[in-house]
Scaffold this active site. Structure first.
Site, PDB file in Angstrom:
ATOM      1  N   HIS A  95       0.812  -1.218   0.000  1.00 50.54           N
ATOM      2  CA  HIS A  95       0.000   0.000   0.000  1.00 50.54           C
ATOM      3  C   HIS A  95       0.848   1.272   0.000  1.00 50.54           C
ATOM      4  O   HIS A  95       0.304   2.371  -0.160  1.00 50.54           O
ATOM      5  CB  HIS A  95      -1.005  -0.016   1.162  1.00 50.54           C
ATOM      6  N   ASP A 148       0.129  -7.566   1.739  1.00 47.11           N
ATOM      7  CA  ASP A 148       0.549  -6.164   1.760  1.00 47.11           C
ATOM      8  C   ASP A 148       2.070  -6.068   1.801  1.00 47.11           C
ATOM      9  O   ASP A 148       2.665  -5.674   2.808  1.00 47.11           O
ATOM     10  CB  ASP A 148      -0.087  -5.473   2.967  1.00 47.11           C
ATOM     11  N   SER A 244       4.276   2.924   7.816  1.00 56.42           N
ATOM     12  CA  SER A 244       3.877   1.818   6.947  1.00 56.42           C
ATOM     13  C   SER A 244       5.033   1.361   6.069  1.00 56.42           C
ATOM     14  O   SER A 244       5.791   2.183   5.538  1.00 56.42           O
ATOM     15  CB  SER A 244       2.715   2.246   6.054  1.00 56.42           C
TER      16      SER A 244
END
Length: 297
Positions: A95, A148, A244
């Protein structure tokens, strides 16, 4: 002295292209939690931005595998973390380089060897990448947060130094869940739920790694699968927006990266919920097939 001056000049020239006032945590670009079923929306970050909360500042060079990843999209530049995989590739979350269901980043920059991203540190190397260098997992789904993980090929090789080293990943034979190990997450993300600002310096925090069974007890079996690993949120210590794609590591004969920052609670980073990571050992086949990394047997 001339060498130092040259390095500072090279950093200044490279960093001049980065307008940090326009860089935002990647979570601001894709409000994917709004597309989730209503009963699952609480499990996504409902507030933009993400950085290590209730942590502390790292010492320079403490995490030589840590990178800052800047991904360019038409609507702006997103900040993520990542780790050095080899001298040609870095590891991050899907992502971080895919917006929505299929929009691939136009390219961007990876910053290695930084302690303070804003300072003219001679330890820093800033290397660009293009969309052609991005390999996100082919089964990545923003709908249910599966697979992910991504690798990014840089436009030129990294030069390893005492401040820039590749992360060590689990061997193929390593089937441990790492429950009970102390896990450490690091990054440049937010340090407070009360502030949207991200950190100029590398921050880190540590908590116990959870077994998946214990993590499911706090989340649910819909979101937590064998491809995930969780870090306890006790003490309000957690990764947050902007972290992230960054590394979760344990100490096992040295630092061993076991996770890639994926998601956390929409209610806030410091509420005590476990932060959730892509489990590196689960994705070794993907990492090897899309980079020049070779896992230990």
């Amino acid at each position: 002295m001339k060498t130092f001056a040259l390095l500072v000049a090279l950093f200044a020239a490279a960093n001049a292209d980065i307008d940090w006032s326009k860089v935002r945590p990647i979570e601001e670009f894709d409000h994917y939690w709004a597309r989730l079923p209503k009963e699952l929306q609480i499990y996504r970050y409902a507030q933009p931005s993400h950085r290590v909360v209730n942590g502390q500042e790292a010492t320079p060079g403490q995490f030589p595998y840590q990178i800052a990843l800047l991904s360019n999209f038409l609507i702006g530049t997103g900040l993520c973390g990542g780790s050095v995989l080899t001298n040609n590739y870095v590891l991050t979350a899907a992502h971080c380089v895919i917006m929505g269901t299929s929009t691939v980043a136009l390219g961007g920059n990876a910053i290695m060897g930084a302690h303070n991203r804003d300072a003219p540190e001679p330890s820093q190397q800033i290397i660009a990448f293009t969309s052609a260098g991005i390999s996100a997992h082919p089964n990545y789904s923003s709908t249910n947060i599966r697979n992910d993980i991504a690798v990014v090929r840089l436009n030129s090789p990294i030069t390893f130094t005492d401040r820039i080293q590749p992360a060590r990943l689990p061997a193929r034979s390593d089937t441990r869940q790492f429950g009970g190990f102390t896990g450490t997450v690091s990054g440049f993300g937010r340090t407070s739920d009360a502030s949207q600002a991200t950190s100029s310096v590398v921050m880190f925090t540590s908590n116990p790694v959870m077994t998946n069974a214990d993590c499911i007890a706090q989340w649910n079996a819909v979101l937590i699968e064998p491809q995930n690993v969780c870090l306890s949120g006790e003490g309000g210590r957690s990764a947050c927006n902007g972290d992230s794609g960054g590394p979760l590591a344990v100490q096992d004969g040295g630092s061993l990266q076991v996770g890639v920052v994926s998601f956390g609670s929409a209610a806030g980073c410091a509420i005590g919920m476990p932060s959730v990571y892509a489990r590196v050992s689960f994705f070794l086949d993907f990492i090897e097939a899309n980079s020049d990394f070779v896992a230990a047997a």
